[in-house]
Design a protein around this motif. Structure first.
Motif: not given
Length: 491
Positions: A92-95, A200-203, A99-103, A107-111
């Motif tokens: 549940n990364p948005d709150p 970018g979620f895995t190598d 951040i807001s939105g799938a894009e 990006k946040q999950l990739s980081d």
């Protein structure tokens, strides 16, 4: 997969393939990412430290994070039992990250998954994140809770989380192949990971690459033989006192401490991007404790690929729906739905929805279906709406006419069979199939009530579009009033 008692290995199955070196056969020593099964280890560490008077599970978080104003109302106990109200930084990364939105979420999950976010950035986001509910009043599974427990372990011991768990659990249990916060030590071979790698979620080989950001809530790499050693030591009283074990196994509104209580024992599962894990402990009058450990790579190769339908909607009239300005439209199905307020579209690829571990005919039903769009409530309620299409000719072994009623009945029965042995102990309590009107079109509606740490209602709507295609809506919205509001979205 292994089934063991405290004295014997009763059953062992290994896939007939090789490890990543291309020659060593997969065995009970093949190392996987056990993902959220790691939470059991973190909970044990916390209770060990309480035994040593290094902390108390009644401590509030402001003791360890003085800048966290909301922390004065949240205890270590709340973190252990998943009732802190803190949003899940992964699911549940948005709150959590504001951040807001799938894009932005991608990006946040990739980081996170590439270790590009620091502990300081994580804590800064925590301090500003809203609580989903008053601490201690509700259950909500959140990886953030166990990430914070790892931080606390590091504070009170002055050791890295990986060093503490190595010294106080792995070494004590004789777990020779198990690591935490490590890279390049897993020996299973990932499959079907290309999309995850592209994000970018895995190598490039499909392995996790976030040793720092996977600690406490995940990130332990282990094998079946080591997991058996851990379970035997834990339930044999070698890691915790009797009193601490009672605390560990206390179910508080849906969750113990790093374990779920089942009808006949305890369990926890985990899923990374290219493998999954399950650790189940069964209490048996005849055999004592029975330990069932399953580690498997995800992807069709471990789900009997011969039964998977590669392109189920090929040669049908299916066209993918679109979402614009909060409205979902699928012209071929003649569907127009306004998204409920706060709902967001999740980008999904044209992949079949496959459930492993079922009979051939069950797999066939599910692999003949594709998810067209998925929408979730961005307000954090957990509610979601899935839009799917089923090739009815491929969904059944014979060539008979597959009706909406038959599909819904089959699907609910399939879920019921899954629930019989599900590690979280849910079961189908009731089902009701009737009619409904959405946007002037008649659907068959099925309602099922699932006992999953309390009753949750699911609603399914199905409509034949032509001789080959069925349109299916799955709703995890919990009451008839909400369903009535949902029906108005089609008017």
């Amino acid at each position: 997969m292994a089934v063991a008692t405290d004295d014997d290995i009763v059953y062992l199955y290994c896939e007939d393939t090789a490890e990543k070196d291309g020659k060593t056969p997969v065995s009970q020593d093949t190392v996987f990412d056990i993902a959220s099964v790691s939470k059991t280890f973190t909970a044990v560490c916390i209770l060990q430290l309480q035994e040593k008077d290094k902390l108390s599970i009644d401590d509030t978080l402001d003791k360890y994070f003085p800048e966290y104003e909301k922390g004065k109302d949240i205890t270590i106990y709340n973190l252990l039992h998943m009732n802190s109200g803190i949003p899940d930084y992964m699911n549940n990364p948005d709150p959590f990250w504001n951040i807001s939105g799938a894009e932005a979420a991608d990006k946040q999950l990739s980081d996170i998954l590439q270790d590009k976010t620091t502990d300081e950035q994580f804590l800064e986001a925590l301090y500003n994140a809203p609580l989903m509910f008053e601490p201690g009043t509700q259950f909500s599974y959140s990886n953030t809770n166990y990430r914070l427990l790892a931080f606390i372990i590091e504070q009170v011991t002055g050791m890295k989380y990986c060093d503490y768990v190595q010294k106080n659990i792995f070494d004590k249990c004789g777990m020779k192949k198990t690591t935490s916060m490590a890279k390049d030590d897993m020996t299973y071979v990932p499959v079907d990971f290309e999309e995850q790698a592209a994000y970018g979620f895995t190598d490039e080989n499909g392995y996790p690459v976030c040793p720092n950001n996977s600690r406490g809530d995940g990130g332990i790499h282990s094998c079946v033989s080591d997991m058996i050693a851990f379970d035997r030591a834990l339930f044999g009283g070698k890691l915790l006192s009797k009193n601490s074990m009672e605390i560990l196994l206390k179910d508080d509104d849906s969750y113990c401490c790093g374990l779920n209580q089942d009808k006949n024992g305890y369990s926890h599962d985990g899923s990374s991007l290219s493998c999954s894990a399950n650790n189940k402990i069964i209490e048996s009058d005849e055999l004592g404790y029975v330990y069932v450990i399953t580690l498997e790579r995800t992807g069709n190769s471990v789900q009997n690929g011969a039964d998977i339908i590669a392109e189920p909607l090929e040669d049908t009239g299916y066209t993918r729906g679109t979402v614009k300005d909060g409205v979902y439209i699928n012209e071929y199905a003649d569907i127009k739905m306004t998204l409920p307020e706060g709902y967001e579209s999740i980008e999904v690829e044209d992949l079949p929805s496959v459930m492993s571990g079922f009979e051939k005919e069950d797999k066939r039903i599910e692999s003949a279906k594709r998810c067209d769009n998925l929408f979730y409530d961005g307000n954090g309620s957990g509610n979601a709406i899935e839009i799917s299409f089923l090739n009815t000719k491929l969904g059944v072994p014979d060539d008979s006419d597959y009706t909406e009623e038959e599909y819904l009945d089959d699907y609910i029965e399939l879920m019921a069979r899954a629930g019989e042995d599900d590690e979280d102990g849910w079961t189908i309590k009731s089902k009701d199939i009737n009619k409904a009107i959405l946007g002037g079109k008649e659907y068959v509606r099925a309602k099922s009530v699932i006992d999953y740490h309390g009753n949750t209602e699911f609603n399914y709507f199905a409509r034949k579009i032509d001789d080959e295609l069925m349109y299916i809506i799955t709703m995890s919205i919990n009451n008839d009033e909400s369903v009535s509001d949902f029906e108005k979205l089609f008017e």
